[in-house]
Design a protein around this motif. Structure first.
Motif, short mmCIF file in Angstrom:
data_model
loop_
_atom_site.label_atom_id
_atom_site.label_comp_id
_atom_site.label_asym_id
_atom_site.label_seq_id
_atom_site.Cartn_x
_atom_site.Cartn_y
_atom_site.Cartn_z
N ASP A 108 -7.35 -16.06 10.41
CA ASP A 108 -6.35 -15.14 10.97
C ASP A 108 -5.19 -14.81 10.17
N ILE A 109 -4.81 -13.75 10.44
CA ILE A 109 -3.31 -13.31 9.91
C ILE A 109 -2.75 -12.18 10.77
N ARG A 110 -1.65 -12.75 11.27
CA ARG A 110 -0.85 -12.07 12.41
C ARG A 110 0.57 -12.26 12.25
N LEU A 162 3.20 6.08 2.37
CA LEU A 162 4.51 6.08 2.95
C LEU A 162 4.72 6.72 4.36
N GLN A 163 3.52 7.56 4.53
CA GLN A 163 3.46 8.32 6.00
C GLN A 163 3.20 7.09 7.05
N LEU A 164 2.90 5.84 6.72
CA LEU A 164 2.58 4.91 7.57
C LEU A 164 3.91 4.30 8.26
N TYR A 165 4.97 4.51 7.28
CA TYR A 165 6.34 3.90 7.70
C TYR A 165 6.84 5.06 8.81
N LEU A 166 6.36 6.09 8.57
CA LEU A 166 6.98 7.16 9.82
C LEU A 166 6.53 6.76 11.38
N ALA A 167 5.27 6.02 11.20
CA ALA A 167 4.77 5.64 12.72
C ALA A 167 5.53 4.59 13.46
N GLY A 168 6.18 3.89 12.60
CA GLY A 168 7.12 2.84 13.22
C GLY A 168 6.32 1.75 13.74
N GLN A 171 2.82 -3.47 12.76
CA GLN A 171 1.17 -3.79 12.73
C GLN A 171 0.47 -3.12 12.06
N SER A 172 0.57 -1.61 11.97
CA SER A 172 -0.18 -0.69 11.28
C SER A 172 -0.09 -1.16 9.56
N ILE A 173 1.13 -1.35 9.41
CA ILE A 173 1.33 -1.56 7.86
C ILE A 173 0.71 -3.21 7.40
N LEU A 174 0.76 -3.99 8.33
CA LEU A 174 0.23 -5.22 8.09
C LEU A 174 -1.49 -5.03 7.95
N ASP A 175 -2.06 -4.33 8.85
CA ASP A 175 -3.44 -4.03 8.97
C ASP A 175 -3.62 -3.31 7.74
N TYR A 176 -2.80 -2.36 6.99
CA TYR A 176 -3.28 -1.78 5.86
C TYR A 176 -3.50 -2.73 4.90
N GLN A 180 -6.07 -6.94 1.21
CA GLN A 180 -5.57 -7.59 0.16
C GLN A 180 -4.91 -9.00 0.27
N ILE A 181 -4.37 -9.18 1.34
CA ILE A 181 -3.81 -10.54 1.70
C ILE A 181 -4.94 -11.68 1.72
N ARG A 182 -6.04 -10.99 2.41
CA ARG A 182 -7.08 -11.95 2.50
C ARG A 182 -7.90 -12.06 1.09
N LYS A 183 -7.97 -10.98 0.44
CA LYS A 183 -8.38 -11.09 -1.16
C LYS A 183 -7.58 -12.30 -2.02
#
Length: 226
Positions: A108-110, A162-168, A171-176, A180-183
């Protein structure tokens, strides 16, 4: 006396509790992981942890409090606290008197929603890089064109990032970054010792090295069986 009790069948096991295992694990904290990002620098820091046991799956689980921080364009873009859980199965090799933790998995990563969390959107970055331009208030022009003005020469991959940051959405940034974190977490198996050879100068370990047969999870204890 312990040897005699083992031979008489009176002493059949030795155990380590979750608290004892946590104390052993905490010597490896803090631990920093580099997080590749299309823009700037990223880090995940494992700050402290707690060991618990999953008897049904025969798994030793390590739950860590972690922080993630991503910086770019001269400012902090994103930071948050995470709960990270990894687990492994114990396996004891009597021939070498070595306890192995094998089949490492990231369970888990949350996110933790707390006051540490920060998310800067790209409008903030545009205002920071081009003060007074009013570009952040333009509704017409595409987001991509706006971003290009503050990141000249940046790749399409970086602009999309960078457009991910417009979504506010934190969670979306962590999902992206989750793959990488898992690896990086799985890569820890190559740098951190996931095995322990019984030591001759620690009597409990020396005894187990001589008579030990198996190590299994039993309740919230790691059980060393003679």
């Amino acid at each position: 006396m312990a040897t005699l009790l083992i031979k008489l069948g009176k002493l059949t096991r030795d155990t380590f509790t979750s608290d004892e295992l946590t104390e052993l694990a905490n010597q490896f904290y803090p631990h920093d992981l580099i997080l590749p990002t299309p823009v700037g620098d990223g880090h995940v820091t494992l700050q402290r942890g707690y060991v618990y046991l999953n008897e049904n799956a025969n798994r030793v689980c390590l739950q860590s409090l972690a922080s993630i921080a991503i910086s770019g364009l001269g400012t902090t873009l994103y930071r948050a606290h995470l709960v990270v859980i990894v687990s492994a199965s114990p396996y004891y090799d009597p021939a070498t008197a070595t306890l192995h933790f094998q089949d490492l998995e990231v369970d888990d990563i949350r996110l933790i929603n707390d006051d540490y969390a920060l998310l800067q959107d790209t409008r903030y970055l545009i205002n920071k890089r081009l003060p007074g331009s009013g570009l952040a208030n333009l509704v017409a022009g595409s987001v991509k064109n706006m971003l290009s003005l503050v990141s000249v020469g940046t790749s399409d991959q970086a602009l999309s990032y960078l457009q991910l940051y417009l979504a506010g959405s934190k969670q979306s940034i962590l999902d992206y970054h989750r793959p990488q974190i898992r690896k990086e977490l799985l890569g820890m198996a190559e740098t951190l010792p996931l095995h322990h050879q019984m030591r001759s100068d620690v009597w409990r370990e020396a005894l187990f090295a001589r008579y030990g047969k198996a190590v299994v999870v039993n309740g919230q204890r790691l059980e060393f069986r003679f």
